[in-house]
Design an enzyme around this catalytic site. Structure first.
Site, short mmCIF file in Angstrom:
data_model
loop_
_atom_site.label_atom_id
_atom_site.label_comp_id
_atom_site.label_asym_id
_atom_site.label_seq_id
_atom_site.Cartn_x
_atom_site.Cartn_y
_atom_site.Cartn_z
N ARG A 146 0.83 -1.20 0.00
CA ARG A 146 0.00 0.00 0.00
C ARG A 146 0.87 1.26 0.00
NH1 ARG A 146 -3.72 2.57 4.43
NH2 ARG A 146 -5.15 3.74 3.10
N ASP B 87 8.57 8.88 -5.93
CA ASP B 87 9.77 9.64 -5.58
C ASP B 87 10.07 9.58 -4.09
OD1 ASP B 87 7.73 11.12 -4.51
OD2 ASP B 87 8.57 13.07 -5.07
N SER C 214 8.38 10.50 -1.69
CA SER C 214 7.91 11.67 -0.92
C SER C 214 7.13 11.22 0.32
CB SER C 214 7.03 12.57 -1.80
OG SER C 214 6.00 11.83 -2.41
N PRO D 287 -7.38 8.31 -4.33
CA PRO D 287 -8.77 7.88 -4.47
C PRO D 287 -9.34 7.46 -3.10
CG PRO D 287 -7.27 6.27 -5.45
CD PRO D 287 -6.44 7.45 -5.05
N HIS E 164 -5.81 -5.44 -2.94
CA HIS E 164 -6.68 -5.69 -1.78
C HIS E 164 -6.90 -7.18 -1.53
CE1 HIS E 164 -8.37 -1.32 -2.03
NE2 HIS E 164 -7.15 -1.37 -1.51
N THR F 46 -8.46 -14.67 2.44
CA THR F 46 -7.09 -15.21 2.51
C THR F 46 -6.14 -14.02 2.48
OG1 THR F 46 -7.16 -15.40 0.09
CG2 THR F 46 -7.66 -17.39 1.35
C1 HEM Z 1 -8.37 1.94 -6.36
C2 HEM Z 1 -8.26 2.80 -5.40
C3 HEM Z 1 -7.92 2.43 -3.98
C4 HEM Z 1 -8.59 2.82 -2.88
C5 HEM Z 1 -9.79 3.73 -2.83
C6 HEM Z 1 -7.95 2.21 -1.75
C7 HEM Z 1 -8.32 2.39 -0.43
C8 HEM Z 1 -7.83 1.68 0.64
C9 HEM Z 1 -8.27 1.82 2.00
C10 HEM Z 1 -9.33 2.79 2.48
C11 HEM Z 1 -7.58 0.93 2.75
C12 HEM Z 1 -7.76 0.62 4.24
C13 HEM Z 1 -7.18 1.65 5.16
C14 HEM Z 1 -7.58 1.30 6.56
O1 HEM Z 1 -8.73 1.55 6.92
O2 HEM Z 1 -6.75 0.76 7.31
C15 HEM Z 1 -6.71 0.22 1.86
C16 HEM Z 1 -5.87 -0.79 2.24
C17 HEM Z 1 -4.97 -1.39 1.41
N1 HEM Z 1 -4.72 -1.05 0.09
FE1 HEM Z 1 -5.84 0.15 -1.05
N2 HEM Z 1 -6.91 1.45 -2.18
C18 HEM Z 1 -6.85 1.56 -3.54
C19 HEM Z 1 -5.90 0.97 -4.37
C20 HEM Z 1 -4.87 0.19 -3.92
C21 HEM Z 1 -3.77 -0.25 -4.75
C22 HEM Z 1 -3.56 0.14 -6.20
C23 HEM Z 1 -2.98 -1.04 -3.96
C24 HEM Z 1 -1.71 -1.75 -4.31
C25 HEM Z 1 -1.45 -2.27 -5.48
C26 HEM Z 1 -3.61 -1.09 -2.66
C27 HEM Z 1 -3.14 -1.83 -1.61
C28 HEM Z 1 -3.73 -1.87 -0.36
C29 HEM Z 1 -3.34 -2.81 0.68
C30 HEM Z 1 -2.30 -3.91 0.55
C31 HEM Z 1 -4.11 -2.49 1.81
C32 HEM Z 1 -4.06 -3.17 3.17
C33 HEM Z 1 -3.14 -2.39 4.07
C34 HEM Z 1 -2.96 -3.01 5.44
O3 HEM Z 1 -3.36 -4.15 5.68
O4 HEM Z 1 -2.39 -2.33 6.30
N3 HEM Z 1 -4.73 -0.31 -2.67
N4 HEM Z 1 -6.86 0.71 0.58
#
Ligand code: HEM
Ligand SMILES: *[C@@H]1O[C@H](CO)[C@@H](O)[C@H](O)[C@H]1NC(C)=O
Ligand SMILES: *[C@@H]1O[C@H](CO)[C@@H](O)[C@H](O)[C@H]1NC(C)=O
Ligand SMILES: *[C@@H]1O[C@H](CO)[C@@H](O)[C@H](O)[C@H]1NC(C)=O
Ligand SMILES: *[C@@H]1O[C@H](CO)[C@@H](O)[C@H](O)[C@H]1NC(C)=O
Ligand SMILES: *[C@@H]1O[C@H](CO)[C@@H](O)[C@H](O)[C@H]1NC(C)=O
Ligand SMILES: *[C@@H]1O[C@H](CO)[C@@H](O)[C@H](O)[C@H]1NC(C)=O
Length: 325
Positions: free
Chosen positions: A66, A78, A80, A165, A195, A250
């Site tokens: 993430r 970069d 940042s 986003p 996700h 999973t």
């Molecule tokens: C498409 C738009 C995306 C949105 C709106 C989004 C939003 C979010 C949000 C809200 C969380 C949870 C934060 C929390 O409440 O702890 C999350 C977790 C996560 N996101 Fe996204 N995300 C997006 C795209 C991505 C992309 C492109 C990746 C990586 C390729 C990604 C990887 C992750 C991962 C691995 C987590 C879990 C983090 C953790 O377990 O600590 N996300 N994302």
């Protein structure tokens, strides 16, 4: 362990052939062998550090994946996001959606070791890109040849993170947000597959469960059994900041389960579920749900593209990832 290494080796060859054929190299100055002469041990040092940290804390892989996404979406890849706030400046890591943007110490550790092995050579932006690749492979996902040669920026502004986003975005807004970074619809769907790893806090989805709209108490796109489960985890709107739900059943394995789940109404975020409610993205979700190998190939292609977003050539190689030189 031997089996694991073998699998990586095989997917490495496959990924290399793929990258050779589909990624236009002219797009950026990044190359796969950037540190071959100057720091041949760089990737090994990063892999060891990330692997060790992930054994001690299983949350590390999701967090680093993430982190890479957030860094690349704000000012390009970069590093940042890795800069600390200073007296006069609030940095990205203290910006609004920084919940669960953690485990910076892993990148800092790797960088400390790199500085001993080859001083002022490997940029923090490249460390993060390699780490993001490694955590996917370590979670049984695909491996690919990470392109390198990024430089680190000197600017980090908290406010700019509002341009990430939101988990409440609809598909049109998501497509626009990705388009602005030169990423297409297929990249949006493939990268959302990130996700398949990790966890979310209630604050990121509980608006779907309580007082959703004037007609519906809960978001009607959520599977009726899943909505009960989610509500048990988050009984009160925006209350419990520690509770939440795993993004995937999973959640420590990088697989295509995420797509199967959204096709059943079991996406945790509105932004995940929206991909199944829009004709432009639904068929891509279906194809990834059906064919994990296809998802892996497209994920690799899109991660390489993501790693090219806003790459700067006139930056610096930071000595310490949390402060500019
Ligand atoms: C498409 C738009 C995306 C949105 C709106 C989004 C939003 C979010 C949000 C809200 C969380 C949870 C934060 C929390 O409440 O702890 C999350 C977790 C996560 N996101 Fe996204 N995300 C997006 C795209 C991505 C992309 C492109 C990746 C990586 C390729 C990604 C990887 C992750 C991962 C691995 C987590 C879990 C983090 C953790 O377990 O600590 N996300 N994302
Ligand atoms: C492995 O990780 C743990 C926990 O972060 C740390 O205390 C230890 O020093 C690390 N070992 C190596 C060899 O990096
Ligand atoms: C997130 O931002 C808040 C407020 O600016 C800050 O106190 C907190 O330390 C930040 N979290 C991380 C992990 O950087
Ligand atoms: C961030 O943006 C908001 C709204 O545009 C503004 O009120 C605030 O002063 C900004 N903060 C900084 C530190 O620039
Ligand atoms: C998507 O969300 C944006 C911003 O909230 C809104 O302006 C737009 O009308 C929405 N589009 C659709 C198709 O719902
Ligand atoms: C639900 O939302 C409406 C309109 O946004 C608001 O007036 C009402 O107080 C909310 N009810 C609850 C229980 O939060
Ligand atoms: C709901 O939770 C139960 C108990 O943890 C689990 O067995 C079931 O599979 C979950 N249902 C859905 C739709 O996720």
């Amino acid at each position: 362990m031997a089996k694991f290494t073998n699998k990586i080796a095989i997917s490495a060859i496959a990924a290399f052939i793929l990258i050779q054929t589909v990624v236009p190299f002219s797009e950026a100055a990044l190359t796969a062998n950037y540190y071959d002469q100057t720091c041949p041990q760089a990737e090994n040092i990063i892999f060891q550090t990330v692997g060790n940290a992930s054994i001690f804390d299983p949350k590390v892989p999701a967090r680093l994946l993430r982190m890479f996404f957030h860094d690349c979406f704000i000012r390009g890849c970069d590093a940042s996001l890795l800069l600390d706030s200073t007296l006069g400046n609030k940095a990205e890591k203290d910006g609004p959606p920084n919940i669960s943007i953690r485990s910076f110490y892993v990148i800092d550790d790797a960088k400390r070791k790199l500085e001993k092995a080859c001083p002022q050579t490997v940029s923090c932006a490249d460390v993060l890109a390699i780490a993001a690749r490694d955590v996917v492979a370590m979670s049984k996902g695909p491996w690919w040849n990470a392109l390198k040669g990024r430089k680190d920026g000197r600017v980090s502004v908290a406010n700019e993170t509002i341009n990430l986003p939101s988990p409440f975005s609809n598909t049109s807004t998501l497509i626009q947000s990705f388009n602005k970074r030169g990423l297409g619809i297929k990249d949006l769907v493939a990268l959302s597959g990130g996700h398949t790893l990790g966890f979310s806090h209630c604050s990121s989805f509980s608006a779907r469960l309580h007082n959703f709209s004037t007609e519906h108490v809960t978001d009607p796109s959520i599977n009726s059994e899943f909505v009960i489960n989610l509500t048990k985890k988050c009984p009160v709107k925006n209350k419990d900041h520690n509770a939440g739900e795993f993004l995937d059943s999973t959640s420590s394995v990088f697989d295509n389960d995420y797509y199967k789940r959204i096709s059943m109404g079991k996406g945790v975020f509105g932004s995940d579920q929206a991909l199944y409610g829009d004709y432009r993205t639904k068929s891509i979700v279906d194809s990834f749900a059906k064919d994990e190998k296809l998802f892996f190939r497209e994920f690799v292609t899109s991660m390489v593209k993501l790693g090219n977003v806003g790459v700067i050539e006139n930056g610096e190689v930071r000595v310490k990832c949390s402060i500019v030189n």
